[in-house]
Structures are given as C-alpha cells and as structure tokens.
Scaffold this motif. Structure first.
Motif, PDB file in Angstrom:
ATOM      1  N   LEU A  91       0.827  -1.206   0.000  1.00 48.06           N
ATOM      2  CA  LEU A  91       0.000   0.000   0.000  1.00 48.06           C
ATOM      3  C   LEU A  91       0.861   1.255   0.000  1.00 48.06           C
ATOM      4  O   LEU A  91       0.635   2.194  -0.765  1.00 48.06           O
ATOM      5  N   TYR A  92       1.874   1.268   0.881  1.00 48.06           N
ATOM      6  CA  TYR A  92       2.765   2.430   0.943  1.00 48.06           C
ATOM      7  C   TYR A  92       3.511   2.637  -0.363  1.00 48.06           C
ATOM      8  O   TYR A  92       3.710   3.763  -0.834  1.00 48.06           O
ATOM      9  N   SER A  94       2.545   1.797  -3.304  1.00 49.49           N
ATOM     10  CA  SER A  94       1.596   2.322  -4.292  1.00 49.49           C
ATOM     11  C   SER A  94       1.379   3.817  -4.109  1.00 49.49           C
ATOM     12  O   SER A  94       1.357   4.601  -5.067  1.00 49.49           O
ATOM     13  N   LEU A  95       1.201   4.245  -2.847  1.00 51.62           N
ATOM     14  CA  LEU A  95       1.001   5.682  -2.574  1.00 51.62           C
ATOM     15  C   LEU A  95       2.226   6.496  -2.961  1.00 51.62           C
ATOM     16  O   LEU A  95       2.125   7.595  -3.513  1.00 51.62           O
ATOM     17  N   ILE A  96       3.405   5.962  -2.638  1.00 52.93           N
ATOM     18  CA  ILE A  96       4.647   6.681  -2.981  1.00 52.93           C
ATOM     19  C   ILE A  96       4.782   6.796  -4.496  1.00 52.93           C
ATOM     20  O   ILE A  96       5.162   7.836  -5.031  1.00 52.93           O
ATOM     21  N   LEU A  98       2.384   6.858  -6.687  1.00 49.47           N
ATOM     22  CA  LEU A  98       1.424   7.866  -7.146  1.00 49.47           C
ATOM     23  C   LEU A  98       1.918   9.279  -6.876  1.00 49.47           C
ATOM     24  O   LEU A  98       1.791  10.183  -7.696  1.00 49.47           O
ATOM     25  N   LEU A  99       2.508   9.474  -5.687  1.00 50.66           N
ATOM     26  CA  LEU A  99       3.031  10.795  -5.332  1.00 50.66           C
ATOM     27  C   LEU A  99       4.165  11.204  -6.261  1.00 50.66           C
ATOM     28  O   LEU A  99       4.234  12.354  -6.714  1.00 50.66           O
ATOM     29  N   THR A 102       2.714  12.156  -9.651  1.00 48.45           N
ATOM     30  CA  THR A 102       2.044  13.470  -9.610  1.00 48.45           C
ATOM     31  C   THR A 102       3.061  14.608  -9.561  1.00 48.45           C
ATOM     32  O   THR A 102       2.933  15.623 -10.251  1.00 48.45           O
TER      33      THR A 102
END
Length: 808
Positions: A91-92, A94-96, A98-99, A102
């Motif tokens: 999960l982490y 994936s978030l990283i 995405l960040l 962006t």
C-alpha cells in the motif's frame, strides 16, 4: 534468496498465466534464521538458514477454490493471502509511486510553462516572458510573470494619494535653500524611509543661484532723449525675474522680434534693421526657451530682452481660467543646465572651483514683463509692418517691427536688472530598491521638488507621482515582486534654475553612469491638460512607449486606449505623441550630456494650454479646476505608463531598447548630404566616409539584434554582455572630440554645438542659400568629427575588436 530452480519454475508458471483468463493465488513461506513462517514450514531446499518456497495455483473463477477461505499449501496468497505487514508495504509503495508520478507531472508542467516566451495576457496580446528559475519567486514559491506584475502595479496605484500630495507640496513657495524647501526635502526623505526601501540617502552640492536683489529692485522705464523718466512701467512683483540674467542697465529703441527664434532675427537682419544696442521685445512660445531667445538676441547685437505672454499663445481671460493681463511668466536664461560656475564638473562642497563660468551665461539683461506692459511699449512703436505670421493679440497694438517711438520723438526704453548670485546648499533625495540579479544596473525615476512659486503643475505633480510610484513598487516587493535590476527614486533640488541638482549629480558620476543607468524617466510637468499625451524621448525608448500606450486607457476617452485614441485622429500615433527632447526638459541633460536614454511624459491641453506654469497662480486649486476635478485620475494614468515601462526594463532578461533606432536618423542625414553632392564635389569634398560609417553602424546594430534573437537568454553571462552593449548605445553618440566644459551637450543628434548633425546641416544649406558665408575649413572639421563619432559608435556596438567591420 530464492533458488535458481524455484525462479525458473515461477517464471514458467507466470508465462502460462499470461495465456489463460485465470486468477492467480500466491503465498510465500519463508524460514529466516531457522524461524518458521506462520503459514507453513519450508522444505529445506534453499540457501541454508534462509529458505523461501514459492508456489502458484491456477483456478477458474467461480470454483470452490475461489470461495475457499484461509491459507493453502499451493502458494495461493501472493496477493490474496499476503501477511498484514506486507500488505502495508504494498500500500505504501503504491502511494509513494502515485506521489512521485504526480510530482513529476507538475514539475514537467511548470518547466514547460517557464520555457514559453510568449504567453498571452488579459488584453490578448503576446507578452514576452523570460523569467529565469529563482529570479521572480513569490513568497509562496510561485513564479511572478510579467502579466501578473502588471496587474499588481495597477492594483496598488492610488489616485487619491496623488491629489493630496500635490496640495501638500504646493501650499507655499519653496525655492532652494528656503526653510519651506528644506522642510519639504525632510518630509520626502521621511516618506522614503517609511517605505522600507533598501537604501535612502541625500546627495548635497553647493551651487551658485541667482535671486532678485533684496536692496535694489529691477526697473523698466520709458525715458526721453535726455534720460529723464517719463513713465515707470516696472513689473508689479519683485519675484518676476529671469534667473542668470546679465546685470546692469540697458537703454535703446525697441524692436519686436516675434518669438525670438534664429529665423526671426535672420528676417530682421535681411530687412536691414539696425539691431545693435536695441532692446528686443519677444513673446513666449515658438518652441524656444527664454534662454534661447536671449542667446539669439545677444548674438544679433541687441542690448537687452523683454519677454511677455501674448494672448495668442497664453490664455488671458481670468473668467475662463486664463492669466491676468498684469501677470508675467518667469524662467531662467542660462543656455545650459547645472551650476553655470562649475561647467562640466560637479559642485561638491570640497571642490576648489576654478575661475570659470558657462559659455551659456548671457551678458545682456533679460526681464519678464506682463501683456499689459508689452502693450504699453509696442503700441508706441513705429516702423515697418511685421509679417502676418508675427501678429499677436495685444489690444491697441499695430504690429510694427519698431526701433522708433511715436511722438514725442527721442523716447526710448531703459531697463535695469540687479539680481544677485548666492551660494546655496542643494539636497537631492534618493531611495532605491535593489535588483536581485543585476543590482548595478538602475532604472531611474526623478522629479523636480523646488519652486519659486507654488508650483502645483511644475513640481507638485511630479513629486506626487514620484512618491506614489515609490510606494507602489515597495508594496509590490512586499507581495512577491523581485526586480531583476535596481530602481532609483530621486527628488531633485534647484530644478527652476536649469535642472541644477540633477545635472550636478550627473557630472559627479559621468565617467561611469553610462555603465549603470539603463534609462531615466522625468516626471516634471506631467499633467498640463487632459487631451493629448506627449512623449519627449530618446529614440531608444520609442518601442517601449508604443507597447504601454496600447495597455493604458485614455483618461478622458473611456473605453479607448491611448494608442487607439491617437490612431483615430487621422495620423500615426508616432507623429502625435513622440517629440524630440528639448533644452528645459528634466530628461534632456540625461541624454544630451550623460548619454542615458531618457523620457518625459506629459498630458497637455489641445486648445487651451495651462497658462499658470512659472507664475504665482500655479496652485493645486487652479490645476484641479482646469482638469474638472480629474487631477488624480490623470496623474494615475501617467504613473501607470511610467510604471509599466519601468516594470518591463526591470523584469526582462534583454533590455527593451531599440539599438537600430538611430539608423533611420543617420540615413536621413545621409540623404541630405546626397542632395548637395555636386556642390561638395566642386569644392573637393566627399561625404563617402560618412556613408561608410553609417553602413558600419547599421550592420553592427542589425547583427546585434539578430544575435539576441538567436541566443539563449537564460544564459546569464551572455545576457549581461548583450545588455552592456545595449546600454552604451546612447553614450556612443556623445562626441569624444569636444570638451564637456566648453560643450556640455555632446550628443551629435540631441546636443547643442558645432559638432551636431543639426549644425552641420544648417551650415550645408548655405551652399545654396548664401554660398559666400559657407566656411569650407569649418565644414571639413564638422564632417570629420561627425564621421568619427559614427564610426566609433559602430565599432563599439560591434563588440570585440575582431568583430569590427572596418572598411577604411
């Protein structure tokens, strides 16, 4: 580690999975340091103390396996049965990811936007935007673009403050050295300090100024043949005088000389009038200053000059905001600028002055008189009728050229001028906002502060605009504006005496100012009406003014820009707005003496010019009444025009000065020479070298322009090299072959003297009008000085010596 055998097995299974519409269940069982994973113990096939078994199970959707809960032995938990800690890791990650994506997208967008050099503004025009990274950052980290800065400038400019400052400055007379003048200087310095400028300071000089004598008044009498006074027609106010007039008395017949222009005196000479020792009566106007009128009279041999406002030129109906018939207009008569007793060098208080004085100081007396006094004199003058174009509107006056008086014969006019010289401490007040990238390059805004009358239009408006622009730019800096170059705000002293304060400062820094000063904007007499905008300017700044008049609304014609209003008048905007610099302009010395591009903007009245400048009637109330209460709005329009030009010069990487502008001026002069080619060749003279120098300059200017267009303006070193060459263009046209002491205005196009294009053209015309007066030796010298000035400008503009196209 996973064994090679297991890796091959997993790879094979994944390959099979890619060809089947199946779901995959995975699980990972590990032994770390002999500890068994919570799912199942490993089979021992691996790398010693660390064992990992990987299995992949293929199943069809909807089968029992699909519904079976819990872990299995078939490695069905790579995704579905991952341990909780590993799920968090995925999960982490994936978030990283995405960040990062962006952030990369936003950075790419900003980089693309910053590389765009033509971004549209609100008016739909293309606006050059050339910010470098880090050069124009707002407090929040964003980039301040030119369009945003324009909006910020308009937001902070306040017309209410302009009107209130004009009233405060013009509440009383405040000549240099007076208590009122010193109080005003202290107030302006305090205002600058309150704005939290980067630097504030004063620049002091001791200058010699001329004032009316306290012990003996100037007089004007009509006397008989024996010198007895028949009538005293002296001016009513002792404050009506011409600073730097010659002193003493003069007595003689009277000659009417129209505007006192050179062509006016030439006409009188052609008619055979004996001018020697006579007193000239000249009317104000005609495009020449008081100083030029007196100089022309002195050159023609006259003994004194009386200068009056004619109703044909200056409105004189008090019921319609006109001048009173008994009012006179004062102005200095020094044909130059600065302290006339320290010509060419600064009058610092530690300087040991040599016994010298300016060649522009008149030797004959001069006195301003009213229309009433002029009418009394000219109504009694006899002689040949004057030309129709010379007729004024003085009542009861038959326009005669004069010399004689009507009965009784033998009457003459006697004048006496007793003005006295006084040393005065002058104080120029400075404030600056320091540039962030090129702090040693300045854009200067200045205004005259002093006035020997209330001076609402003459000094009040300029001072108000100066303070408002300083406040506006200071507010912009507080809100994120970081100018690339420095901004200087200056309140000059002794402007009434020929821009003495400004010129003394120029003389003190003449050797380096052309390396520092980008441009100067004079705010003097900025509002004398509301009809037409006039720009007295160096040609280098013409493109700059064209850009801003398209963006500023005309203060009198709502919904129209100043540019549109000018174009609607039926002729080009340039012919209506752009005017040459003139001697008494606050901008003239900067260009003609200092070699710095300069401009003075002014709104003027088309039909009824403001008549009260240089009179005791120049008050804020009369100015506001004439403008129908719109003084603040007009002042704000001028401030916006100047502010936008300053903003452009302070913001752009490459200075917005047109280096090719002088090519047209030189070409026009070359065409004049060609007209006289036959006469010149008959005397063994050839203009070929002038043509060659002109060609070299044109090529150098065009080469520089092309090089800038094809260069990377983000390269700071290259940008600075180009800007240095651009800044020196005006300086290149100062003749290096004449003395600053004897000929201070050395500019060959805007200056005064035998070295100028104007003097050479006038001398050249004698070949056809009066060939006996043509001086071949003088012409050769004039042509040589001009040729080498042009060639020097071409060589300097070329840059390095190996780039010079020298065809000699």
């Amino acid at each position: 580690m996973i064994s090679q055998r297991h890796m091959e097995k997993v790879q094979s299974l994944l390959t099979r999975a890619s060809h089947h519409p199946s779901h995959v269940r995975c699980s990972i069982n590990r032994h770390r340091g002999g500890r068994e994973s919570r799912d199942e113990e490993g089979d021992g096939d691996g790398d010693g103390d660390r064992t990992t078994r990987v299995e992949v199970n293929f199943f069809q959707p909807g089968s029992e396996e699909d519904l079976e809960p819990g872990p299995t032995n078939d490695i069905t938990s790579l995704v579905l049965h991952l341990p909780r800690e590993h799920k968090k890791v995925v999960l982490y990650l994936s978030l990283i990811s995405l960040l990062i994506f962006t952030t990369a997208f936003l950075l790419g967008y900003v980089a693309f936007r910053g590389s765009c050099h033509h971004c549209g503004d609100l008016d739909g025009e293309l606006v050059p935007v050339d910010d470098t990274a880090g050069s124009e950052h707002t407090p929040t980290g964003g980039v301040a673009y030119l369009g945003e800065l324009r909006d910020m400038l308009r937001k902070y400019l306040k017309e209410e403050k302009i009107e209130s400052t004009v009233r405060r400055v013009s509440r009383a007379t405040h000549p240099p050295g007076s208590m009122e003048g010193n109080e005003l200087a202290s107030e302006i310095l305090h205002n600058f300090r309150r704005l939290r400028m980067d630097h504030t300071w004063t620049d002091s000089h001791y200058a010699t100024l001329q004032f009316p004598s306290r012990s003996q008044r100037n007089f004007l009498w009509i006397v008989d043949g024996q010198g007895e006074v028949l009538e005293d027609i002296s001016p009513e106010s002792p404050l009506d005088y011409c600073a730097y007039s010659g002193t003493g008395t003069a007595t003689g017949g009277v000659v009417y000389v129209n505007y006192g222009r050179k062509e006016d005196f030439d006409l009188l000479v052609s008619r055979g009038l004996p001018l020697e020792g006579a007193l000239a009566v000249a009317r104000i106007g005609g495009g020449v200053s008081f100083a030029e009128k007196v100089w022309h009279a002195q050159q023609a041999g006259l003994g004194g000059v009386l200068i009056y406002p004619d109703p044909a030129d200056v409105p004189q109906d008090p019921r319609r905001l006109g001048l009173f018939h008994n009012a006179s207009i004062s102005e200095h008569v020094h044909l130059g600028s600065g302290d006339p007793f320290t010509p060419g060098f600064p009058s610092f208080n530690h300087t040991q002055f040599p016994p010298t004085q300016s060649s522009g100081l008149p030797l004959i007396p001069a006195q301003p008189i009213s229309a009433n006094i002029a009418s009394k004199i000219l109504s009694q003058v006899t002689g040949t009728d004057c030309p129709r174009a010379w007729h004024g509107r003085l009542p009861y006056v038959r326009c005669a050229l004069g010399l004689g008086f009507s009965v009784p014969k033998g009457r003459r006019v006697k004048m006496g001028v007793y003005n006295s010289m006084t040393p005065v401490l002058l104080n120029n007040i400075f404030a600056s906002i320091e540039g962030k990238i090129e702090p040693d390059h300045y854009i200067i805004m200045g205004a005259q502060r002093d006035s020997w009358d209330p001076g609402a239009a003459k000094a009040g408006v300029g001072t108000a605009l100066l303070l408002e622009l300083a406040r506006t730019f200071s507010s912009m800096v507080d809100n994120g504006f970081y100018p690339r170059r420095s901004l200087l705000f200056v309140s000059w002293d002794a402007g009434d005496f020929g821009n003495v304060g400004a010129t003394e400062w120029l003389e003190g820094y003449l050797s380096m100012l052309h390396l520092k000063a980008v441009a100067y904007f004079s705010l003097d007499k900025a509002v004398l009406g509301d009809d037409n905008l006039l720009a007295y300017t160096s040609p280098l700044l013409v493109d700059l003014i064209e850009g801003v008049i398209k963006q500023v609304e005309h203060p009198k014609h709502s919904g129209k820009s100043i540019y549109t209003h000018a174009e609607d008048q039926g002729s080009s905007w340039r012919s209506q707005i752009v005017k040459p610099l003139y001697l008494n302009s606050g901008a003239y010395s900067f260009t003609a003496f200092g070699g710095v591009p300069a401009m003075e903007l002014r709104f003027s009245e088309e039909r009824r010019p403001y008549p009260f400048v240089n009179t005791q009637l120049d008050t804020a109330q009369r100015l506001q009444e004439m403008l129908q209460g719109r003084l603040g709005a007009l002042g704000r329009s001028v401030a916006e025009l100047v502010g936008l030009m300053v903003l452009r010069l302070a913001h752009d990487h490459i200075l917005a000065l047109d280096v090719t502008c002088y090519s047209g001026s030189v070409l026009h002069f070359s065409s004049q020479l060609k007209k006289y080619s036959d006469e010149l060749q008959a005397r063994g003279l050839s203009p070929q070298w002038v043509f060659s120098a002109r060609g070299d300059y044109n090529r150098a200017a065009e080469t520089l322009r092309e090089a800038i267009l094809n260069s990377d303006i983000q390269d700071e070193r290259l940008t600075r090299l180009y800007n240095t060459r651009i800044m020196r263009v005006e300086y290149y046209f100062l003749s290096q072959y004449v003395s600053t002491v004897e000929t201070p205005f050395r500019h060959v196009l805007h200056g005064r003297g035998d070295h100028t294009v104007g003097a050479l053209t006038e001398h050249l015309s004698l070949l056809r009008s009066n060939s006996s007066r043509f001086d071949e030796a003088r012409f050769r010298r004039q042509l040589a000085l001009l040729t080498w000035t042009l060639q020097g400008a071409a060589n300097a503009l070329s840059g390095d010596v190996w780039n010079i196209d020298n065809t000699f």
